[in-house]
Design a protein around this motif. Structure first.
Motif, PDB file in Angstrom:
ATOM      1  N   LYS A 138       0.795  -1.228   0.000  1.00 26.93           N
ATOM      2  CA  LYS A 138       0.000   0.000   0.000  1.00 26.93           C
ATOM      3  C   LYS A 138       0.830   1.282   0.000  1.00 26.93           C
ATOM      4  O   LYS A 138       0.295   2.361  -0.286  1.00 26.93           O
ATOM      5  CB  LYS A 138      -0.938   0.014   1.211  1.00 26.93           C
ATOM      6  CG  LYS A 138      -1.974  -1.087   1.194  1.00 26.93           C
ATOM      7  CD  LYS A 138      -2.913  -0.975   2.379  1.00 26.93           C
ATOM      8  CE  LYS A 138      -4.005  -2.052   2.333  1.00 26.93           C
ATOM      9  NZ  LYS A 138      -4.944  -1.929   3.475  1.00 26.93           N
ATOM     10  N   PRO A 142       3.200   1.433  -4.613  1.00 24.29           N
ATOM     11  CA  PRO A 142       2.581   2.542  -5.370  1.00 24.29           C
ATOM     12  C   PRO A 142       3.538   3.704  -5.618  1.00 24.29           C
ATOM     13  O   PRO A 142       3.503   4.316  -6.694  1.00 24.29           O
ATOM     14  CB  PRO A 142       1.414   2.970  -4.468  1.00 24.29           C
ATOM     15  CG  PRO A 142       1.079   1.740  -3.681  1.00 24.29           C
ATOM     16  CD  PRO A 142       2.391   1.085  -3.426  1.00 24.29           C
ATOM     17  N   TYR A 145       6.125   2.745  -8.292  1.00 18.91           N
ATOM     18  CA  TYR A 145       5.513   2.380  -9.569  1.00 18.91           C
ATOM     19  C   TYR A 145       6.078   3.139 -10.777  1.00 18.91           C
ATOM     20  O   TYR A 145       6.370   2.519 -11.803  1.00 18.91           O
ATOM     21  CB  TYR A 145       4.000   2.579  -9.465  1.00 18.91           C
ATOM     22  CG  TYR A 145       3.227   2.268 -10.719  1.00 18.91           C
ATOM     23  CD1 TYR A 145       2.833   0.962 -11.015  1.00 18.91           C
ATOM     24  CD2 TYR A 145       2.878   3.277 -11.620  1.00 18.91           C
ATOM     25  CE1 TYR A 145       2.112   0.676 -12.167  1.00 18.91           C
ATOM     26  CE2 TYR A 145       2.159   2.994 -12.770  1.00 18.91           C
ATOM     27  CZ  TYR A 145       1.787   1.700 -13.036  1.00 18.91           C
ATOM     28  OH  TYR A 145       1.077   1.418 -14.176  1.00 18.91           O
ATOM     29  N   ASP A 216      -1.739   3.408 -12.853  1.00 19.26           N
ATOM     30  CA  ASP A 216      -0.967   4.028 -11.780  1.00 19.26           C
ATOM     31  C   ASP A 216      -1.828   4.103 -10.521  1.00 19.26           C
ATOM     32  O   ASP A 216      -2.861   4.771 -10.506  1.00 19.26           O
ATOM     33  CB  ASP A 216      -0.539   5.437 -12.195  1.00 19.26           C
ATOM     34  CG  ASP A 216       0.405   6.072 -11.180  1.00 19.26           C
ATOM     35  OD1 ASP A 216       0.566   5.513 -10.068  1.00 19.26           O
ATOM     36  OD2 ASP A 216       0.980   7.130 -11.491  1.00 19.26           O
ATOM     37  N   PRO A 217      -1.434   3.417  -9.439  1.00 19.03           N
ATOM     38  CA  PRO A 217      -2.252   3.439  -8.215  1.00 19.03           C
ATOM     39  C   PRO A 217      -2.304   4.805  -7.545  1.00 19.03           C
ATOM     40  O   PRO A 217      -3.187   5.056  -6.723  1.00 19.03           O
ATOM     41  CB  PRO A 217      -1.558   2.406  -7.313  1.00 19.03           C
ATOM     42  CG  PRO A 217      -0.164   2.318  -7.830  1.00 19.03           C
ATOM     43  CD  PRO A 217      -0.249   2.562  -9.300  1.00 19.03           C
TER      44      PRO A 217
END
Length: 225
Positions: A138, A142, A145, A216-217
């Motif tokens: 989490k 991210p 990324y 993309d988170p």
């Protein structure tokens, strides 16, 4: 200009795209080499790089080894593998040589992406009671990324371009169009083959750029920022 005009004529002639020696079949071979190579390279490099980046140990050695791998001439490796018993297994030498070429950018970028995550953010996540897996999934992943995707784009473009060398070892792919053009002194065919390779690399990179933004988170937060 004559070469470009001849290349356009070659590309727009339907007969040049049909059959086992046609551009259509060579393009399919090229995509097969590149796709399998990238899949194997991602399976080898990304889990290792992300894990080393997460624990913060052993990464320097891995990155240095991958940088050494960049210096290995792909054509020489391909020819040597073809001369070994592996050469009896069809496309295997080409795929192995390309994997060795694709792993370094994937490994380096993924590891650096993980290590460049702000440690204060990681410590804050741990202070909130997140488990190591939650911190990785989490928070770290991210934020890492963008660099991971950069490594994937670099590796993809390099593999698509370098896969043309497979023709030098008697393998398939778009390189066979170029080598056949050289053998027959057909400049138009050589330029046409190079244009197909260049267009394919640009198209795939463009698709990866779009995919990188879509998946993309942190896309919403980066857009707001």
């Amino acid at each position: 200009m004559d070469a470009l005009t001849g290349a356009w004529t070659w590309l727009t002639t339907g007969a040049n795209w049909r059959g086992e020696s046609g551009a259509g079949h060579r393009l399919a071979e090229h995509l097969y080499f590149s796709g399998v190579c990238l899949a194997v390279s991602c399976l080898l490099a990304l889990p290792l790089a992300l894990w080393l980046g997460h624990i913060g140990k052993g990464g320097a050695l891995a990155v240095n080894l991958s940088n050494v791998g960049r210096a290995v001439p792909t054509l020489a490796v391909l020819v040597l593998l073809t001369l070994t018993p592996l050469g009896r297994h069809g496309d295997l030498p080409t795929i192995l040589a390309l994997v060795l070429f694709a792993v370094p950018p994937l490994l380096t970028n993924a590891y650096l992406g993980m290590r460049e995550v702000d440690r204060a953010v990681v410590e804050a996540a741990r202070g909130m009671g997140m488990s190591p897996w939650q911190v990785f999934r989490k928070v770290e992943l991210p934020l890492a990324y963008p660099l991971v995707m950069t490594g994937l784009r670099v590796a993809t473009v390099q593999v698509i371009a370098t896969a043309t060398l497979a023709a030098m070892a008697g393998q398939g792919g778009l390189g066979r169009i170029i080598t056949a053009g050289f053998n027959t002194y057909d400049t138009a065919q050589v330029v046409a083959g190079a244009l197909i390779v260049g267009a394919l690399a640009l198209l795939v990179e463009g698709l990866l750029v779009v995919a990188g933004r879509v998946f993309d988170p942190m896309r919403r937060r980066r857009s707001t920022a």
